[in-house]
Write a protein that holds these residues in place. Structure first.
Motif, PDB file in Angstrom:
ATOM      1  N   TYR A  15       0.826  -1.200   0.000  1.00  0.00           N
ATOM      2  CA  TYR A  15       0.000   0.000   0.000  1.00  0.00           C
ATOM      3  C   TYR A  15       0.856   1.244   0.000  1.00  0.00           C
ATOM      4  O   TYR A  15       1.910   1.286   0.628  1.00  0.00           O
ATOM      5  CB  TYR A  15      -0.932   0.033   1.227  1.00  0.00           C
ATOM      6  N   SER A  16       0.396   2.281  -0.660  1.00  0.00           N
ATOM      7  CA  SER A  16       1.144   3.530  -0.697  1.00  0.00           C
ATOM      8  C   SER A  16       1.113   4.209   0.662  1.00  0.00           C
ATOM      9  O   SER A  16       0.148   4.103   1.410  1.00  0.00           O
ATOM     10  CB  SER A  16       0.547   4.478  -1.753  1.00  0.00           C
ATOM     11  N   ASP A  20      -4.544   9.002   3.281  1.00  0.00           N
ATOM     12  CA  ASP A  20      -5.463   8.259   2.431  1.00  0.00           C
ATOM     13  C   ASP A  20      -6.730   9.073   2.219  1.00  0.00           C
ATOM     14  O   ASP A  20      -7.367   9.501   3.174  1.00  0.00           O
ATOM     15  CB  ASP A  20      -5.796   6.921   3.097  1.00  0.00           C
ATOM     16  N   TRP A  60      -5.307   5.923  -9.961  1.00  0.00           N
ATOM     17  CA  TRP A  60      -4.017   5.624  -9.346  1.00  0.00           C
ATOM     18  C   TRP A  60      -2.838   5.818 -10.277  1.00  0.00           C
ATOM     19  O   TRP A  60      -1.712   6.022  -9.811  1.00  0.00           O
ATOM     20  CB  TRP A  60      -4.028   4.210  -8.779  1.00  0.00           C
ATOM     21  N   ASP A  64      -1.669   9.534  -8.085  1.00  0.00           N
ATOM     22  CA  ASP A  64      -0.940   9.072  -6.910  1.00  0.00           C
ATOM     23  C   ASP A  64       0.383   9.810  -6.806  1.00  0.00           C
ATOM     24  O   ASP A  64       1.363   9.453  -7.442  1.00  0.00           O
ATOM     25  CB  ASP A  64      -0.700   7.563  -6.991  1.00  0.00           C
ATOM     26  N   ARG A 104      -4.734  -1.666  -4.019  1.00  0.00           N
ATOM     27  CA  ARG A 104      -5.620  -0.567  -3.649  1.00  0.00           C
ATOM     28  C   ARG A 104      -6.965  -1.150  -3.232  1.00  0.00           C
ATOM     29  O   ARG A 104      -7.457  -2.108  -3.825  1.00  0.00           O
ATOM     30  CB  ARG A 104      -5.823   0.416  -4.817  1.00  0.00           C
ATOM     31  N   THR A 119     -12.757   3.742  -4.038  1.00  0.00           N
ATOM     32  CA  THR A 119     -11.391   3.233  -3.982  1.00  0.00           C
ATOM     33  C   THR A 119     -10.586   4.049  -2.984  1.00  0.00           C
ATOM     34  O   THR A 119     -10.875   5.222  -2.742  1.00  0.00           O
ATOM     35  CB  THR A 119     -10.718   3.260  -5.375  1.00  0.00           C
ATOM     36  N   SER A 121      -6.392   3.811  -0.777  1.00  0.00           N
ATOM     37  CA  SER A 121      -5.134   3.070  -0.685  1.00  0.00           C
ATOM     38  C   SER A 121      -5.205   1.977   0.359  1.00  0.00           C
ATOM     39  O   SER A 121      -4.407   1.049   0.348  1.00  0.00           O
ATOM     40  CB  SER A 121      -3.978   4.028  -0.357  1.00  0.00           C
TER      41      SER A 121
END
Length: 245
Positions: A15-16, A20, A60, A64, A104, A119, A121
């Motif tokens: 995960y980034s 979020d 994304w 992102d 995601r 959606t 992260s």
């Protein structure tokens, strides 16, 4: 495609980082003049699945910021060859996976000719859209408290949407005794300690024909309504949101 718990744990480590911000899209399905009423449900589902994958790639791969450093790297060229795929856990919870961007969270709901996609992260995300409808006696006893049963149809649909979105955010589906899920309308929080389901924040969007709820982690920022393919006036249950129409 179904993945086991070990694969899911491994992929969720990708995960980034950073804040979020859940994103929500609500759309109306399109039909041609030859579509029968019997075929509409199938087409709504097909359009929702197609739009989910398309939207994941749009959100994304273009917004992102944590991956902006790929723009001038060789990885950026490779990334153009890949797209997000929708993968399901053994419990049926979907998530988006990309070989470079990682995992995601994603959630999808449809009702009537409408569908909603969310959606984030993080995987702790759930969305539910309900076209306004009355509830029978059995459904009322199962989904609502005695006090809630006196509410209007609009509020009952909103209550149902919040509770089902909450379950989805935990990877739990129906059947579940919905009336045990506690909703704090003032703080916009929802929880079910008796079922060992941790607290979520929720956010509501009211349309002319439906109400849509999104549940997300308390640590996340409030959601953003990215796209809406209709001109129907809306009311968003967040003081930080702007008027949308």
């Amino acid at each position: 495609m179904v993945t086991n718990s070990k694969d899911y744990t491994r992929m969720t480590s990708q995960y980034s980082a950073g804040t979020d911000v859940p994103r929500l899209m609500i759309a109306q399905a399109c039909f041609d003049e030859h579509t029968t009423v019997a075929d509409r449900l199938s087409q709504v589902r097909q359009q929702a699945r197609w739009q989910t994958k398309r939207w994941l790639n749009q959100v994304w791969q273009t917004t992102d910021a944590s991956l902006s450093h790929l723009a001038e790297s060789s990885v950026a060229q490779k990334t153009k060859c890949f797209e997000f795929n929708i993968i399901y856990t053994q419990q049926g919870q979907p998530f988006g996976f990309h070989p470079d961007f990682g995992v995601r969270g994603v959630s999808v709901s449809h009702s009537g000719i409408w569908y909603a996609i969310a959606t984030a992260s993080q995987p702790s995300l759930g969305v539910d859209l309900q076209c306004y409808r009355p509830f029978g006696t059995s459904a009322r006893q199962w989904a609502f408290t005695t006090e809630e049963c006196t509410q209007s149809m609009t509020l009952l649909c909103a209550t149902w949407a919040v509770r089902e979105a909450f379950l989805k955010s935990h990877g739990v589906g129906l059947p579940h005794l919905l009336r045990t899920i506690d909703i704090d309308w003032q703080q916009q929080r929802v929880s079910d300690p008796a079922a060992n389901l941790s607290e979520r924040m929720f956010w509501l969007v009211y349309g002319l024909y439906w109400v849509c709820a999104i549940c997300y982690c308390p640590e996340s920022e409030p959601p953003v309504l990215e796209t809406l393919s209709t001109a129907v006036p809306l009311t968003v249950s967040s003081a930080r949101s702007t008027s949308l129409c």
